[in-house]
Design a protein around this motif. Sequence first.
Motif, PDB file in Angstrom:
ATOM      1  N   THR A 276      49.621 -53.438 -20.830  1.00  0.00           N
ATOM      2  CA  THR A 276      48.097 -52.785 -20.051  1.00  0.00           C
ATOM      3  C   THR A 276      49.158 -51.640 -19.052  1.00  0.00           C
ATOM      4  OG1 THR A 276      47.174 -55.409 -20.400  1.00  0.00           O
ATOM      5  CG2 THR A 276      47.059 -53.768 -17.691  1.00  0.00           C
ATOM      6  N   THR A 314      47.728 -48.077 -14.793  1.00  0.00           N
ATOM      7  CA  THR A 314      46.680 -48.460 -15.858  1.00  0.00           C
ATOM      8  C   THR A 314      46.947 -47.632 -16.958  1.00  0.00           C
ATOM      9  OG1 THR A 314      44.941 -46.905 -14.416  1.00  0.00           O
ATOM     10  CG2 THR A 314      44.903 -49.781 -14.382  1.00  0.00           C
ATOM     11  N   LYS A 317      45.326 -49.782 -20.112  1.00  0.00           N
ATOM     12  CA  LYS A 317      43.964 -50.104 -20.009  1.00  0.00           C
ATOM     13  C   LYS A 317      43.478 -49.941 -19.654  1.00  0.00           C
ATOM     14  CE  LYS A 317      42.063 -53.847 -17.778  1.00  0.00           C
ATOM     15  NZ  LYS A 317      41.843 -55.154 -18.295  1.00  0.00           N
ATOM     16  N   CYS A 318      43.723 -48.096 -19.700  1.00  0.00           N
ATOM     17  CA  CYS A 318      42.805 -46.957 -19.545  1.00  0.00           C
ATOM     18  C   CYS A 318      41.716 -46.831 -21.097  1.00  0.00           C
ATOM     19  CB  CYS A 318      43.639 -45.275 -19.263  1.00  0.00           C
ATOM     20  SG  CYS A 318      44.218 -45.184 -17.120  1.00  0.00           S
ATOM     21  N   GLU A 320      42.008 -49.514 -23.268  1.00  0.00           N
ATOM     22  CA  GLU A 320      41.382 -50.545 -23.571  1.00  0.00           C
ATOM     23  C   GLU A 320      39.660 -50.264 -22.932  1.00  0.00           C
ATOM     24  OE1 GLU A 320      40.671 -54.715 -21.337  1.00  0.00           O
ATOM     25  OE2 GLU A 320      42.607 -53.539 -22.174  1.00  0.00           O
ATOM     26  N   TRP A 321      39.506 -49.383 -21.553  1.00  0.00           N
ATOM     27  CA  TRP A 321      38.542 -49.092 -21.124  1.00  0.00           C
ATOM     28  C   TRP A 321      37.986 -47.786 -21.925  1.00  0.00           C
ATOM     29  CZ3 TRP A 321      36.512 -44.416 -19.425  1.00  0.00           C
ATOM     30  CH2 TRP A 321      36.066 -44.393 -19.325  1.00  0.00           C
ATOM     31  N   ARG A 324      36.078 -50.028 -24.876  1.00  0.00           N
ATOM     32  CA  ARG A 324      35.253 -51.250 -24.633  1.00  0.00           C
ATOM     33  C   ARG A 324      34.487 -49.888 -24.074  1.00  0.00           C
ATOM     34  NH1 ARG A 324      37.183 -54.703 -20.506  1.00  0.00           N
ATOM     35  NH2 ARG A 324      38.110 -56.184 -22.299  1.00  0.00           N
ATOM     36  N   ASN A 325      34.344 -48.645 -23.986  1.00  0.00           N
ATOM     37  CA  ASN A 325      32.844 -48.062 -23.020  1.00  0.00           C
ATOM     38  C   ASN A 325      32.533 -46.935 -23.954  1.00  0.00           C
ATOM     39  OD1 ASN A 325      32.440 -49.459 -20.898  1.00  0.00           O
ATOM     40  ND2 ASN A 325      34.488 -49.345 -20.885  1.00  0.00           N
ATOM     41  N   MET A 373      42.951 -45.554 -13.028  1.00  0.00           N
ATOM     42  CA  MET A 373      41.847 -46.267 -12.674  1.00  0.00           C
ATOM     43  C   MET A 373      42.256 -47.177 -11.990  1.00  0.00           C
ATOM     44  SD  MET A 373      40.488 -45.366 -17.276  1.00  0.00           S
ATOM     45  CE  MET A 373      38.856 -45.819 -16.014  1.00  0.00           C
ATOM     46  N   GLN A 374      42.790 -47.122 -11.202  1.00  0.00           N
ATOM     47  CA  GLN A 374      42.943 -49.134 -10.492  1.00  0.00           C
ATOM     48  C   GLN A 374      44.079 -47.998  -9.697  1.00  0.00           C
ATOM     49  OE1 GLN A 374      41.574 -51.385 -10.623  1.00  0.00           O
ATOM     50  NE2 GLN A 374      42.561 -52.741  -9.048  1.00  0.00           N
TER      51      GLN A 374
END
Length: 530
Positions: A276, A314, A317-318, A320-321, A324-325, A373-374
């Motif tokens: 992550t 991140t 996590k990026c 994963e984003w 998802r998107n 992204m965070q």
Amino acid sequence: MHVIVYDFGTTSVKTCLFKVDDAIEIVASDIASYGLYTNERGSAEQNAEEWWEAVCSTTRNLFEISDVEPSQVEGISFVSQMQGTVLIDEEGRVLRPPMNFLDNKGEDECRKHMGKGLIKIAGCNAFKLLRNLHVNKAGPLSGKDPLWKYKWVKTHEPEVFKKVYKWLDVGDYLLYCCTGKIVRTPDTAFATFLYDTRKGKEGWNKRLLKMYKVNPEHLPEIIDNTEVVGGLLPEAAKEMGLLEETPVFAGGGDVTFVNIGAGSSEVGDTHIYIGTSGWVSTFLDHQVVDPIKMMASVLSCKNGYFNLYAELETAGKCYEWALRNLVLDEIGMYIDDPKSNLERKCINIYDYIASRIEKVPPGANGVIFTPWMQGNRCPFEDNKAGGMFFNLNIKNKKVDMIRAVLEGICYHMRWMLEGQDKKVKTSNPIRFVGGGALSPVVCQMMADITGRTIETVNNTQEVGAIGAAILVAAGIKGEDVFELSKQYVKVKQSYEPNPANREVYQRQYNVFNKLYKNNKKSFHQVNVDS
């Protein structure tokens, strides 16, 4: 022997049952998720009851899917996310939702305490920073550091703060749930930046506590990562499906054990982790710090050894984003031939995506992505930095963007690796571990972008758990944990940099390296409330 390790990540725990003999083998594993509750004001909190339920359900499931009996388990341990903030009262009850390492509520507290003073270093009060550097060669320079979350509660939730008995990290709290013992390990204590790492003075530093106005009564006893904390309490054992008095080893943080599970256990070994979050870490027998680039030497599980640590908060996590998107909403658009059986050949969606982006040329047809992204921590600290796609044009497709996400993560890893190179000698080859290392496409990308030989190992997603299992085995056998790491962890595959890709990646990296500096003011203008 059989041991159980709980690999506590940001949003899920992977519970692994290991058989440790001449080799280390995963007999069974189970995963359970829990929430990460965020808002636009920088809050990132979790639910301790969800943590414990995940521990219990996954443990019980191990015995449903394996032939191992609870009586065969000789020890358990935790390897967990670090820099969390768990505040408990005298009854052991959690007083407020635990704050995750991504929580940035302490930004104002950090600025208030560290931003004042005529003389500053890296934007911080020189006196306080130099005091910290003298004691532990680190400092609480980020609003995400646990110290400022602790101070935030004191300022904004005084009624809660009055009830605080002890201040713990995530793994420490789980040890308490199992044994009833309230302790910290040296690595989680160090993560508060209140711990003295000087030889012969290891422990909570009274002068730092006084300087930051931290109540010494809130700080638990510190025990070594290798120690047995105690036996499983009857109630905990019943809920987990284990035997009472099963030994619970102290364990520690993910950074502490990933290098052991990666086999990077000789001084000078460097590994890259992408889960992550992500990091670059070099194993050392001395401490090194770079307050400008936000790198510090985190304690290893053995006294006198350290991991020089540079973090991207991140990383996976990026991806994963993007999954998802950019993928799951319209996955059908990727299939060139409706009759294709490609999906049947792929083990999972990540394999499928890899098969598509492999056809995109290095450099993602000019698209560059920033994986902030965070916000970001290293090599620059800025909570207002954001992710972006740079240089999109009408010819670009989604697959270009997805490849750019992965390349952007690798560019950032190279940036941090180069930062470490200025302080220590990093290794070649480099071990690459975590979920990101499952993909040969990403492994080759990492080799090409860093210019280093990249090595992978078996069970790359479980390296933290494997490291903790090796620690438990070392404790039971009375052997050296680093020697066992070298014995058990072997190279699975190597990737050499492709010279044909050097020019395009160097050109893209040169641009990536300037994107934060060129956009810093814009980030701050847009992200006023973050």
